[in-house]
Scaffold this motif. Structure first.
Motif, PDB file in Angstrom:
ATOM      1  N   UNK A  38       0.669  -1.262  -0.184  1.00 27.72           N
ATOM      2  CA  UNK A  38      -0.066  -0.026   0.035  1.00 27.72           C
ATOM      3  C   UNK A  38       0.924   1.262  -0.029  1.00 27.72           C
ATOM      4  N   UNK A  39       1.993   1.104   0.685  1.00 27.66           N
ATOM      5  CA  UNK A  39       2.819   2.472   0.714  1.00 27.66           C
ATOM      6  C   UNK A  39       3.471   2.691  -0.569  1.00 27.66           C
ATOM      7  N   UNK A  40       3.804   1.444  -1.596  1.00 26.64           N
ATOM      8  CA  UNK A  40       4.145   1.765  -2.732  1.00 26.64           C
ATOM      9  C   UNK A  40       3.189   2.341  -3.708  1.00 26.64           C
ATOM     10  N   UNK A  41       1.813   2.004  -3.501  1.00 24.96           N
ATOM     11  CA  UNK A  41       0.780   2.580  -4.193  1.00 24.96           C
ATOM     12  C   UNK A  41       0.650   4.166  -3.709  1.00 24.96           C
ATOM     13  N   UNK A  42       0.998   4.538  -2.651  1.00 19.95           N
ATOM     14  CA  UNK A  42       0.815   5.754  -2.051  1.00 19.95           C
ATOM     15  C   UNK A  42       1.727   6.509  -2.846  1.00 19.95           C
ATOM     16  N   UNK A  43       2.993   6.143  -2.940  1.00 22.76           N
ATOM     17  CA  UNK A  43       4.093   6.586  -3.766  1.00 22.76           C
ATOM     18  C   UNK A  43       3.645   7.043  -5.056  1.00 22.76           C
ATOM     19  N   UNK A  44       3.198   6.000  -5.784  1.00 19.50           N
ATOM     20  CA  UNK A  44       2.730   6.020  -7.290  1.00 19.50           C
ATOM     21  C   UNK A  44       1.718   7.190  -7.291  1.00 19.50           C
ATOM     22  N   UNK A  45       0.619   7.240  -6.413  1.00 19.14           N
ATOM     23  CA  UNK A  45      -0.251   8.458  -6.546  1.00 19.14           C
ATOM     24  C   UNK A  45       0.119   9.512  -6.502  1.00 19.14           C
ATOM     25  N   UNK A  46       1.177   9.804  -5.496  1.00 19.21           N
ATOM     26  CA  UNK A  46       1.784  11.007  -5.203  1.00 19.21           C
ATOM     27  C   UNK A  46       2.543  11.523  -6.623  1.00 19.21           C
ATOM     28  N   UNK A  47       3.296  10.538  -7.169  1.00 25.30           N
ATOM     29  CA  UNK A  47       3.765  10.505  -8.615  1.00 25.30           C
ATOM     30  C   UNK A  47       2.756  11.105  -9.633  1.00 25.30           C
ATOM     31  N   UNK A  48       1.709  10.372  -9.628  1.00 21.02           N
ATOM     32  CA  UNK A  48       0.634  10.905 -10.685  1.00 21.02           C
ATOM     33  C   UNK A  48       0.280  12.304 -10.282  1.00 21.02           C
ATOM     34  N   UNK A  49      -0.098  12.642  -8.961  1.00 23.74           N
ATOM     35  CA  UNK A  49      -0.479  14.131  -8.709  1.00 23.74           C
ATOM     36  C   UNK A  49       0.606  15.008  -9.323  1.00 23.74           C
ATOM     37  N   UNK A  50       1.716  14.632  -8.960  1.00 30.34           N
ATOM     38  CA  UNK A  50       2.711  15.610  -9.493  1.00 30.34           C
ATOM     39  C   UNK A  50       2.976  15.800 -11.007  1.00 30.34           C
ATOM     40  N   UNK A  51       2.907  14.600 -11.529  1.00 30.93           N
ATOM     41  CA  UNK A  51       3.003  14.741 -13.262  1.00 30.93           C
ATOM     42  C   UNK A  51       1.966  15.483 -13.712  1.00 30.93           C
ATOM     43  N   UNK A  52       0.524  15.114 -13.023  1.00 34.58           N
ATOM     44  CA  UNK A  52      -0.645  16.057 -13.586  1.00 34.58           C
ATOM     45  C   UNK A  52      -0.359  17.589 -13.338  1.00 34.58           C
ATOM     46  N   UNK A  87      -5.408  13.198  -2.323  1.00 32.28           N
ATOM     47  CA  UNK A  87      -6.493  12.611  -1.416  1.00 32.28           C
ATOM     48  C   UNK A  87      -6.539  11.193  -1.308  1.00 32.28           C
ATOM     49  N   UNK A  88      -6.497  10.433  -2.090  1.00 29.93           N
ATOM     50  CA  UNK A  88      -6.159   9.019  -2.310  1.00 29.93           C
ATOM     51  C   UNK A  88      -5.125   8.622  -1.489  1.00 29.93           C
ATOM     52  N   UNK A  89      -3.826   9.075  -1.963  1.00 27.16           N
ATOM     53  CA  UNK A  89      -2.736   8.630  -1.188  1.00 27.16           C
ATOM     54  C   UNK A  89      -2.737   8.852   0.127  1.00 27.16           C
ATOM     55  N   UNK A  90      -3.253  10.189   0.624  1.00 28.02           N
ATOM     56  CA  UNK A  90      -3.373  10.293   2.111  1.00 28.02           C
ATOM     57  C   UNK A  90      -4.354   9.347   2.877  1.00 28.02           C
ATOM     58  N   UNK A  91      -5.210   9.148   2.117  1.00 29.04           N
ATOM     59  CA  UNK A  91      -6.388   8.177   2.667  1.00 29.04           C
ATOM     60  C   UNK A  91      -5.702   6.601   2.900  1.00 29.04           C
ATOM     61  N   UNK A  92      -5.138   6.224   1.829  1.00 28.22           N
ATOM     62  CA  UNK A  92      -4.408   5.014   1.792  1.00 28.22           C
ATOM     63  C   UNK A  92      -3.270   4.845   2.787  1.00 28.22           C
ATOM     64  N   UNK A  93      -2.370   6.228   3.006  1.00 33.40           N
ATOM     65  CA  UNK A  93      -1.382   6.165   3.681  1.00 33.40           C
ATOM     66  C   UNK A  93      -1.874   6.082   5.357  1.00 33.40           C
ATOM     67  N   UNK A  94      -2.975   6.763   5.603  1.00 37.60           N
ATOM     68  CA  UNK A  94      -3.582   6.973   6.804  1.00 37.60           C
ATOM     69  C   UNK A  94      -4.188   5.418   7.295  1.00 37.60           C
TER      70      UNK A  94
END
Length: 129
Positions: A20-34, A71-78
């Motif tokens: 899940x933490x690797x997914x969080x990292x990928x979601x942050x990457x997606x946000x940054x790229x967008x 928001x999804x990254x923070x939710x999964x992280x939490x």
């Protein structure tokens, strides 16, 4: 240049919090790229693009996509913080569905550092799909 085809993964059990933490990292990457798209659109179209209602809707959509990914990254992280380390999952089937080699590598077992997407490519570089 196309990304190499990803070979199917054999059965692979991992700790759910790690996955899940690797997914969080990928979601942050997606946000940054967008997020990087918006200033480029303004640079291409100039200040006059802000006068178009349709362009404003697109820019608001870009902003919303960034907020949702974060928001999804923070939710999964939490919620990941509440999952015991001994909770294991088999990620092999899910990894077999990931066709982007960089993302497949980032989501595979092991810690990763930095972004899965190469952010330092020279201007004009692109990948064929």
């Amino acid at each position: 240049m196309t990304e190499p085809y990803v070979q199917p993964v054999a059965s692979l059990e991992e700790k759910l919090p790690d996955v899940l933490m690797r997914i969080v990292s990928e979601l942050y990457d997606v946000a940054y790229l967008i997020e990087r798209v918006e200033p480029q659109l303004l640079e291409i179209g100039g200040a006059s693009v802000l006068q178009s209602p349709d362009t404003m809707k697109v820019l608001q959509g870009i902003d919303l996509a960034v907020q949702k990914a974060r928001g999804l990254a923070e939710f999964i992280d939490t919620i990941t913080a509440t999952i015991p380390d001994d909770c294991m999952v088999d990620v092999s089937t899910a990894l077999n569905l990931v066709k982007l080699a960089d993302m497949h590598k980032a989501l595979s077992k092991g810690m990763r550092h930095g972004h899965s997407q190469p952010l330092s490519k020279a201007a004009g570089d692109f990948d064929f799909f």
